[in-house]
Design an enzyme around this catalytic site. Structure first.
Site, short mmCIF file in Angstrom:
data_model
loop_
_atom_site.label_atom_id
_atom_site.label_comp_id
_atom_site.label_asym_id
_atom_site.label_seq_id
_atom_site.Cartn_x
_atom_site.Cartn_y
_atom_site.Cartn_z
N LYS A 98 38.16 43.18 32.78
CA LYS A 98 37.91 42.03 31.89
C LYS A 98 37.03 42.43 30.71
O LYS A 98 37.18 41.90 29.60
CB LYS A 98 37.29 40.87 32.66
N ARG B 256 48.83 47.63 46.08
CA ARG B 256 47.69 48.27 46.74
C ARG B 256 47.87 48.23 48.26
O ARG B 256 48.58 47.37 48.78
CB ARG B 256 46.39 47.56 46.33
N ALA C 181 55.38 46.18 36.53
CA ALA C 181 54.98 45.10 35.59
C ALA C 181 54.32 43.98 36.36
O ALA C 181 54.68 42.80 36.25
CB ALA C 181 56.21 44.59 34.83
N GLY C 182 53.36 44.36 37.23
CA GLY C 182 52.58 43.36 37.97
C GLY C 182 51.31 43.06 37.19
O GLY C 182 51.23 43.26 35.97
N HIS D 251 38.56 15.15 23.49
CA HIS D 251 39.46 15.52 22.39
C HIS D 251 38.65 16.18 21.28
O HIS D 251 37.58 15.69 20.96
CB HIS D 251 40.15 14.27 21.84
P1 FAD Z 1 36.78 45.74 47.81
O1 FAD Z 1 36.33 45.11 46.57
O2 FAD Z 1 37.84 46.78 47.71
O3 FAD Z 1 35.49 46.39 48.48
C1 FAD Z 1 35.56 47.14 49.65
C2 FAD Z 1 34.36 48.06 49.71
O4 FAD Z 1 34.26 48.62 51.02
C3 FAD Z 1 34.45 49.24 48.75
O5 FAD Z 1 33.23 49.41 48.07
C4 FAD Z 1 34.73 50.42 49.67
O6 FAD Z 1 34.26 51.65 49.14
C5 FAD Z 1 33.93 50.00 50.91
N1 FAD Z 1 34.35 50.67 52.14
C6 FAD Z 1 35.60 50.91 52.58
N2 FAD Z 1 35.55 51.51 53.78
C7 FAD Z 1 34.24 51.66 54.10
C8 FAD Z 1 33.55 52.20 55.24
N3 FAD Z 1 34.20 52.71 56.29
N4 FAD Z 1 32.21 52.20 55.22
C9 FAD Z 1 31.52 51.68 54.16
N5 FAD Z 1 32.13 51.13 53.09
C10 FAD Z 1 33.47 51.13 53.07
N6 FAD Z 1 40.95 40.07 41.63
C11 FAD Z 1 40.65 38.89 41.05
O7 FAD Z 1 40.47 37.90 41.77
N7 FAD Z 1 40.51 38.77 39.69
C12 FAD Z 1 40.69 39.82 38.87
O8 FAD Z 1 40.56 39.67 37.66
C13 FAD Z 1 41.03 41.06 39.43
N8 FAD Z 1 41.21 42.13 38.63
C14 FAD Z 1 41.51 43.33 39.20
C15 FAD Z 1 41.73 44.41 38.37
C16 FAD Z 1 42.06 45.64 38.90
C17 FAD Z 1 42.30 46.80 37.98
C18 FAD Z 1 42.14 45.80 40.32
C19 FAD Z 1 42.46 47.13 40.93
C20 FAD Z 1 41.93 44.73 41.16
C21 FAD Z 1 41.62 43.48 40.61
N9 FAD Z 1 41.42 42.36 41.41
C22 FAD Z 1 41.14 41.15 40.84
C23 FAD Z 1 41.51 42.44 42.89
C24 FAD Z 1 40.10 42.53 43.49
O9 FAD Z 1 39.43 43.64 42.95
C25 FAD Z 1 40.18 42.65 45.00
O10 FAD Z 1 40.98 41.60 45.52
C26 FAD Z 1 38.80 42.57 45.61
O11 FAD Z 1 37.97 43.59 45.13
C27 FAD Z 1 38.88 42.64 47.14
O12 FAD Z 1 37.59 42.51 47.63
P2 FAD Z 1 37.19 43.11 49.05
O13 FAD Z 1 35.78 42.68 49.27
O14 FAD Z 1 38.20 42.75 50.07
O15 FAD Z 1 37.29 44.70 48.90
P1 NAI Z 2 51.34 43.85 41.85
O1 NAI Z 2 51.81 43.57 43.21
O2 NAI Z 2 50.74 42.77 41.03
O3 NAI Z 2 52.54 44.42 40.97
C1 NAI Z 2 53.23 45.58 41.33
C2 NAI Z 2 54.54 45.59 40.57
O4 NAI Z 2 55.13 46.86 40.74
C3 NAI Z 2 55.55 44.56 41.09
O5 NAI Z 2 56.09 43.84 40.02
C4 NAI Z 2 56.56 45.40 41.82
O6 NAI Z 2 57.86 44.82 41.81
C5 NAI Z 2 56.50 46.69 41.04
N1 NAI Z 2 56.94 47.85 41.78
C6 NAI Z 2 56.70 48.17 43.07
N2 NAI Z 2 57.25 49.35 43.37
C7 NAI Z 2 57.84 49.81 42.25
C8 NAI Z 2 58.57 50.98 41.93
N3 NAI Z 2 58.79 51.94 42.84
N4 NAI Z 2 59.04 51.12 40.68
C9 NAI Z 2 58.81 50.16 39.74
N5 NAI Z 2 58.15 49.04 39.99
C10 NAI Z 2 57.65 48.85 41.23
O7 NAI Z 2 50.36 45.09 42.01
P2 NAI Z 2 49.32 45.74 41.00
O8 NAI Z 2 49.62 45.36 39.61
O9 NAI Z 2 49.27 47.16 41.40
O10 NAI Z 2 47.97 45.04 41.42
C11 NAI Z 2 47.50 45.15 42.77
C12 NAI Z 2 46.79 43.92 43.19
O11 NAI Z 2 45.55 43.80 42.50
C13 NAI Z 2 47.57 42.67 42.87
O12 NAI Z 2 48.26 42.27 44.03
C14 NAI Z 2 46.56 41.66 42.49
O13 NAI Z 2 46.35 40.79 43.56
C15 NAI Z 2 45.28 42.44 42.25
N6 NAI Z 2 44.93 42.28 40.84
C16 NAI Z 2 44.57 41.04 40.42
C17 NAI Z 2 44.26 40.82 39.10
C18 NAI Z 2 43.94 39.43 38.68
O14 NAI Z 2 43.68 38.60 39.52
N7 NAI Z 2 43.93 39.13 37.38
C19 NAI Z 2 44.27 41.88 38.11
C20 NAI Z 2 44.71 43.15 38.65
C21 NAI Z 2 44.99 43.32 39.98
#
Ligand code: FAD
Ligand code: NAI
Length: 476
Positions: free
Chosen positions: A56, A283, A193-194, A455
């Site tokens: 973000k 993921r 394109a997710g 508004h």
């Molecule tokens: P995590 O945030 O993954 O935290 C798990 C933690 O546990 C990590 O620090 C890990 O290192 C630690 N851990 C793992 N195993 C062990 C162990 N054995 N001992 C000690 N520590 C350990 N979600 C949204 O809602 N809004 C968004 O805008 C958004 N943007 C995203 C953008 C990107 C690029 C990505 C990749 C994800 C995004 N997400 C977003 C998804 C969001 O990040 C995850 O859903 C969220 O972080 C999950 O939270 P969690 O607490 O389950 O795990």
């Molecule tokens: P995603 O599940 O959003 O999108 C993955 C995309 O890849 C799908 O459209 C799928 O059809 C496509 N795909 C899968 N296998 C493929 C292949 N072999 N070739 C081509 N296309 C393929 O997963 P993404 O973008 O990796 O994000 C992971 C998770 O992180 C999401 O599920 C989301 O929940 C979380 N996230 C949330 C955000 C938010 O809330 N704004 C921002 C970024 C991530």
């Protein structure tokens, strides 16, 4: 050491669970193994370190850059084309992440939660009687053994690689590498394109990369409402994102000259040549490497820890939340579950309602929704009525010069209960909150339609869409 709750993972699920447990008078510790490149602990998980927060930050910075380059003239603001200082943009992003790490450390101190940087492993207890926790938690380094009354597993998830193509974070990038590039690639390829593909593709396109996204499914953003996804695809393509649907990825070759991706698309076999390739195809839960099997924890075929509706695992006193378990992989879903589990442990009736978790894609325009899509409801045979309202008819959107998109309200034909709200447009991420509240109170479309909205605001578009369910929108 005896504790009431040992939380493994300090992401949004884990640290929130620990805070709620502490608020309820429980003695909580939180263990997390995330470290920075210089070996410092960094609580906050994926969300803080390589997810929600840095993405973000870069979306905001790149949007400012993009607006300065193309949108200011329309407002009568004339200035020289902006130049990019990517180093400063990245340093700002890193500072935002560090502030968030520090904020979580502060919250641990404030709530008297012991934060243990390190890696936790489960060890099955052989002497656990009825009702006792089935596992101990061993923390490395130091082999410190905790004997908690409850364990909350919140270990999160990791990026899924393409089979046989490891992330090197130089040319083949996961979200981690894609958030830390030191130069704008001329040609950026993205597979998937997710949500990540669209958000990070937007960042680098705005900063000047030529972005091509290869998506396996023929339908764009299948998790969103079809009408909204169709309009979004038009908007993204107009911005210059080259999104190719229905492709089958073949060989991926990475070398000094860049990355070549062979794929089969609508027009037959093709090749995408790019400087860097982001693989964002979903993921996988982090259920390996911390003793789940040895402890007897049930993990499903996809690697998710099996839980009931209250996030209880099959082991006594062991709970699991967030990306590690079924449901959307979203930070706020993880938080909801963390709070609910802490409350259950404290003897309260905590509950996370997975049917009303909002989703947001932070592109421009933003996409946000809650509840079910039109297609899902029709497939389930539900009789529905639909109201839509375009931002082009909304005064605030016109004044801002940002009129792409619409609000769509889907309600039950008989009861008028709102079953889904879908928004494409600037500010959708904030507007959706009103719909979530309305749905949590099981509001009808008429309830929203009868509430006064200021508004000129974009929120009037939600009210107008609610009015449109009853064919009485005022401004179209
Ligand atoms: P995590 O945030 O993954 O935290 C798990 C933690 O546990 C990590 O620090 C890990 O290192 C630690 N851990 C793992 N195993 C062990 C162990 N054995 N001992 C000690 N520590 C350990 N979600 C949204 O809602 N809004 C968004 O805008 C958004 N943007 C995203 C953008 C990107 C690029 C990505 C990749 C994800 C995004 N997400 C977003 C998804 C969001 O990040 C995850 O859903 C969220 O972080 C999950 O939270 P969690 O607490 O389950 O795990
Ligand atoms: P995603 O599940 O959003 O999108 C993955 C995309 O890849 C799908 O459209 C799928 O059809 C496509 N795909 C899968 N296998 C493929 C292949 N072999 N070739 C081509 N296309 C393929 O997963 P993404 O973008 O990796 O994000 C992971 C998770 O992180 C999401 O599920 C989301 O929940 C979380 N996230 C949330 C955000 C938010 O809330 N704004 C921002 C970024 C991530």
């Amino acid at each position: 050491m005896e504790v009431d709750v040992a939380v493994i993972g300090a992401g949004p699920g884990g640290y929130t669970a620990a805070i709620r447990a502490a608020q309820l008078g429980l003695r909580a510790v939180c263990i997390d193994d995330w470290t920075t490149s210089d070996g410092q602990s960094a609580p906050g998980g994926t969300c803080t370190n390589v997810g929600c927060i840095p993405s973000k930050a870069l979306l905001q910075s790149s949007e400012i850059f993009d607006h300065a380059a193309r949108a200011l003239g329309e407002h009568g603001v004339v200035c020289a084309p902006p130049t990019l200082d990517l180093g400063r943009m990245m340093a700002r992003k890193d500072a935002v992440v560090r502030q968030t790490n520090d904020g979580i450390r502060y919250l641990f101190r404030k709530n008297e939660i012991e934060f243990l940087p390190g890696r936790a492993t489960l060890r099955r207890r052989t002497d656990a009687g009825d009702g006792a926790c089935a596992v101990d938690v061993v923390v490395e380094p130091g082999s410190r053994t905790l004997r908690p009354r409850n364990v909350i597993l919140a270990t999160g998830s990791s990026p899924r690689p393409l089979p046989g193509i490891a992330f090197d974070e130089q040319r083949i990038l996961s979200n981690r590498g894609a958030l830390a590039l030191d130069a704008v690639p001329q040609r950026l390829g993205i597979i998937g394109a997710g949500v990540i593909g669209l958000e990070l593709g937007s960042v680098w396109r705005r900063l000047g990369a030529q972005v091509t996204i290869l998506e396996a499914l023929p339908q764009f953003l299948g998790i969103a409402d079809e009408q909204i996804a169709r309009e979004a695809l038009k908007a993204f393509r107009k911005q210059g994102l080259d999104i190719r649907l229905g492709v089958q990825i073949g060989a991926v070759e990475s070398g000094a000259g860049g990355v070549a991706v062979a794929y089969r698309g609508a027009d037959g076999d093709a090749m995408l040549a790019c400087d860097r390739l982001v693989v964002a195809i979903g993921r996988v839960p982090n259920s390996d490497g911390w003793g789940a099997d040895a402890a007897g924890l049930t993990v499903d075929a996809r690697g998710f820890v099996a839980v009931d509706e209250h996030c209880r695992t099959n082991l006594g006193g062991v709970w699991a939340i967030g990306d590690l378990v079924r449901g959307p992989m979203l930070a706020h879903k993880a938080e909801e579950e963390g709070v609910a589990v802490a409350e259950r442990i404290a003897g309260k009736a905590g509950h996370a309602d997975l049917t009303r978790i909002p989703s947001v894609v932070y592109t421009d325009p933003e996409i946000a929704w809650v509840g079910q899509t039109e297609a899902q409801l029709r497939a389930a045979g539900r009789a529905i009525r639909i109201g839509t309202f375009p931002f082009s008819a909304n005064g605030r959107a016109r004044a801002a010069g940002d009129v792409v998109g619409l609000v769509k309200v889907v309600a039950d034909d008989v009861t008028d209960e709102i079953l889904g709200v879908h928004i494409l447009g600037s500010g959708a991420s904030e507007l959706i909150a009103e719909a979530v509240v309305a749905m949590a109170f099981r509001a009808s479309s008429e309830d929203i339609a009868r509430v006064c909205h200021a508004h000129p605001t974009r929120s009037e578009a939600l009210r107008e869409a609610a009015l449109a369910v009853d064919r009485r929108a005022l401004n179209v």
